[in-house]
Write a protein that holds these residues in place. Structure first.
Motif, mmCIF file in Angstrom:
data_model
loop_
_atom_site.group_PDB
_atom_site.id
_atom_site.type_symbol
_atom_site.label_atom_id
_atom_site.label_comp_id
_atom_site.label_asym_id
_atom_site.label_seq_id
_atom_site.Cartn_x
_atom_site.Cartn_y
_atom_site.Cartn_z
ATOM 1 N N TRP A 8 117.703 34.347 -3.314
ATOM 2 C CA TRP A 8 117.037 33.603 -4.004
ATOM 3 C C TRP A 8 115.682 33.644 -3.254
ATOM 4 C CZ3 TRP A 8 121.667 32.912 -1.416
ATOM 5 C CH2 TRP A 8 121.490 32.418 -0.071
ATOM 6 N N CYS A 9 115.735 33.916 -1.886
ATOM 7 C CA CYS A 9 114.235 34.202 -1.514
ATOM 8 C C CYS A 9 113.754 35.411 -2.074
ATOM 9 C CB CYS A 9 114.712 34.418 0.293
ATOM 10 S SG CYS A 9 115.332 32.987 1.025
ATOM 11 N N ALA A 10 114.384 36.523 -2.195
ATOM 12 C CA ALA A 10 113.610 37.567 -2.887
ATOM 13 C C ALA A 10 113.140 37.245 -4.233
ATOM 14 C CB ALA A 10 114.658 38.841 -2.874
ATOM 15 N N GLY A 11 114.085 36.369 -4.779
ATOM 16 C CA GLY A 11 113.515 36.069 -6.158
ATOM 17 C C GLY A 11 112.289 35.112 -6.272
ATOM 18 N N GLU A 12 112.355 33.995 -5.276
ATOM 19 C CA GLU A 12 111.276 33.126 -4.931
ATOM 20 C C GLU A 12 109.828 34.018 -4.902
ATOM 21 O OE1 GLU A 12 111.965 29.980 -2.624
ATOM 22 O OE2 GLU A 12 113.735 29.251 -3.771
ATOM 23 N N ILE A 13 109.860 35.006 -3.804
ATOM 24 C CA ILE A 13 108.815 35.674 -3.593
ATOM 25 C C ILE A 13 108.213 36.373 -4.796
ATOM 26 C CG2 ILE A 13 108.039 37.608 -2.048
ATOM 27 C CD1 ILE A 13 109.891 36.233 0.074
ATOM 28 N N THR A 14 109.451 37.221 -5.455
ATOM 29 C CA THR A 14 108.960 37.927 -6.384
ATOM 30 C C THR A 14 108.327 37.181 -7.619
ATOM 31 O OG1 THR A 14 110.755 39.600 -5.930
ATOM 32 C CG2 THR A 14 109.888 39.778 -8.001
ATOM 33 N N THR A 15 108.969 36.053 -8.064
ATOM 34 C CA THR A 15 108.304 35.157 -9.010
ATOM 35 C C THR A 15 106.725 34.721 -8.765
ATOM 36 O OG1 THR A 15 110.532 34.462 -9.584
ATOM 37 C CG2 THR A 15 108.867 32.909 -10.215
ATOM 38 N N ALA A 16 106.612 34.479 -7.425
ATOM 39 C CA ALA A 16 105.538 33.969 -6.975
ATOM 40 C C ALA A 16 104.386 35.284 -7.319
ATOM 41 C CB ALA A 16 105.548 33.380 -5.770
ATOM 42 N N ILE A 21 100.734 33.691 -7.846
ATOM 43 C CA ILE A 21 100.515 32.523 -6.863
ATOM 44 C C ILE A 21 100.447 33.093 -5.432
ATOM 45 C CG2 ILE A 21 101.832 30.717 -5.960
ATOM 46 C CD1 ILE A 21 103.296 30.543 -8.847
ATOM 47 N N PRO A 22 99.169 32.606 -4.795
ATOM 48 C CA PRO A 22 99.087 32.990 -3.506
ATOM 49 C C PRO A 22 100.196 32.714 -2.533
ATOM 50 C CG PRO A 22 97.045 31.802 -4.447
ATOM 51 C CD PRO A 22 98.455 31.781 -5.267
ATOM 52 N N VAL A 23 100.373 33.507 -1.705
ATOM 53 C CA VAL A 23 101.614 33.121 -0.587
ATOM 54 C C VAL A 23 100.857 33.020 0.819
ATOM 55 C CG1 VAL A 23 103.627 34.180 0.316
ATOM 56 C CG2 VAL A 23 103.201 34.323 -2.146
ATOM 57 N N VAL A 24 101.041 32.188 1.496
ATOM 58 C CA VAL A 24 100.870 32.102 2.924
ATOM 59 C C VAL A 24 102.177 32.124 3.723
ATOM 60 C CG1 VAL A 24 99.772 30.956 4.795
ATOM 61 C CG2 VAL A 24 98.763 30.634 2.523
ATOM 62 N N LEU A 25 102.357 33.162 4.748
ATOM 63 C CA LEU A 25 103.436 33.374 5.396
ATOM 64 C C LEU A 25 103.295 32.693 6.756
ATOM 65 C CD1 LEU A 25 103.436 37.197 4.871
ATOM 66 C CD2 LEU A 25 104.993 35.633 3.879
ATOM 67 N N ALA A 26 104.303 31.946 6.902
ATOM 68 C CA ALA A 26 104.651 30.925 8.248
ATOM 69 C C ALA A 26 105.368 32.023 9.115
ATOM 70 C CB ALA A 26 105.231 29.877 7.985
ATOM 71 N N MET A 27 105.007 32.661 9.999
ATOM 72 C CA MET A 27 105.804 33.644 10.875
ATOM 73 C C MET A 27 106.407 33.053 12.162
ATOM 74 S SD MET A 27 104.919 36.394 9.069
ATOM 75 C CE MET A 27 105.384 37.860 9.797
ATOM 76 N N MET A 28 107.586 33.026 11.837
ATOM 77 C CA MET A 28 108.467 31.896 12.986
ATOM 78 C C MET A 28 108.968 32.956 13.778
ATOM 79 S SD MET A 28 108.441 28.508 11.944
ATOM 80 C CE MET A 28 110.029 27.996 12.864
ATOM 81 N N ALA A 29 108.717 33.002 15.069
ATOM 82 C CA ALA A 29 109.288 34.012 15.969
ATOM 83 C C ALA A 29 110.459 33.104 16.686
ATOM 84 C CB ALA A 29 108.263 34.296 17.154
ATOM 85 N N ASP A 30 111.589 34.166 17.028
ATOM 86 C CA ASP A 30 112.535 33.795 17.965
ATOM 87 C C ASP A 30 112.134 33.567 19.380
ATOM 88 O OD1 ASP A 30 114.161 34.173 15.429
ATOM 89 O OD2 ASP A 30 114.551 36.116 16.166
ATOM 90 N N SER A 31 111.217 33.974 19.875
ATOM 91 C CA SER A 31 110.700 33.760 21.138
ATOM 92 C C SER A 31 109.305 33.326 21.212
ATOM 93 C CB SER A 31 110.794 34.963 21.930
ATOM 94 O OG SER A 31 110.146 36.330 21.310
ATOM 95 N N ASP A 32 108.628 33.678 22.451
ATOM 96 C CA ASP A 32 107.138 33.094 22.479
ATOM 97 C C ASP A 32 106.342 34.174 21.940
ATOM 98 O OD1 ASP A 32 107.650 30.786 23.863
ATOM 99 O OD2 ASP A 32 107.647 31.586 25.858
ATOM 100 N N ALA A 33 106.910 35.412 21.809
ATOM 101 C CA ALA A 33 106.075 36.493 21.083
ATOM 102 C C ALA A 33 106.006 36.266 19.734
ATOM 103 C CB ALA A 33 106.858 37.826 21.561
ATOM 104 N N PRO A 34 104.653 36.435 19.135
ATOM 105 C CA PRO A 34 104.619 36.166 17.573
ATOM 106 C C PRO A 34 105.457 37.282 16.881
ATOM 107 C CG PRO A 34 102.662 37.229 18.510
ATOM 108 C CD PRO A 34 103.623 36.786 19.912
ATOM 109 N N LEU A 75 102.956 41.442 0.315
ATOM 110 C CA LEU A 75 102.825 40.661 1.424
ATOM 111 C C LEU A 75 102.157 40.829 2.513
ATOM 112 C CD1 LEU A 75 106.597 39.040 1.343
ATOM 113 C CD2 LEU A 75 104.499 37.903 0.405
ATOM 114 N N ASP A 76 102.059 42.381 2.645
ATOM 115 C CA ASP A 76 101.459 43.078 3.729
ATOM 116 C C ASP A 76 100.050 42.601 3.637
ATOM 117 O OD1 ASP A 76 101.811 44.785 5.699
ATOM 118 O OD2 ASP A 76 100.741 46.349 4.728
ATOM 119 N N ASN A 77 99.331 41.874 2.592
ATOM 120 C CA ASN A 77 97.986 41.579 2.684
ATOM 121 C C ASN A 77 97.821 39.934 2.540
ATOM 122 O OD1 ASN A 77 96.866 44.127 2.500
ATOM 123 N ND2 ASN A 77 97.304 44.294 0.377
#
Length: 110
Positions: A8-16, A21-34, A75-77
């Motif tokens: 469902w995530c792959a599908g939403e990203i692919t559909t957008a 539709i522009p995508v903005v990535l919220a980069m959630m880290a597991d630690s203090d490192a980005p 998404l790289d851009n």
């Protein structure tokens, strides 16, 4: 990091992506490192990570492995915001950054 392999995530990203539709990535880290991801490398893993059973979920929407690969490469851009769920101030700053990049009109509370 496993979200990329949920159909469902792959599908939403692919559909957008396919709808422009522009995508903005919220980069959630597991630690203090980005969190850093190489989306070109991620796109190369689509065939091996998404099983036929998972792709069967997306088939009614006309989404194929190659569609997902193309979307992940794009998404790289995409603009990225380092996001943390630390203090309320840090969370607010993350949402403010996401809102600005997504060009959302945000009302400030009191």
């Amino acid at each position: 990091k496993d979200i990329w392999w949920r159909p469902w995530c792959a599908g939403e990203i692919t559909t957008a992506s396919s709808a422009g539709i522009p995508v903005v990535l919220a980069m959630m880290a597991d630690s203090d490192a980005p969190l850093e991801l190489d989306f070109r490398e991620l796109s190369l893993q689509v065939d091996s990570q998404l099983s036929q059973t998972q792709m069967d979920v997306l088939a009614p929407f006309g989404i194929s492995h190659s569609d997902i690969q193309r979307a992940y490469q794009l998404l790289d851009n995409a603009p990225r915001v380092a996001f943390s769920v630390g203090t309320p101030t840090v969370v607010r700053e993350g949402f403010d950054s996401l809102s600005r990049l997504a060009e959302l009109n945000v009302r400030r509370r009191g």
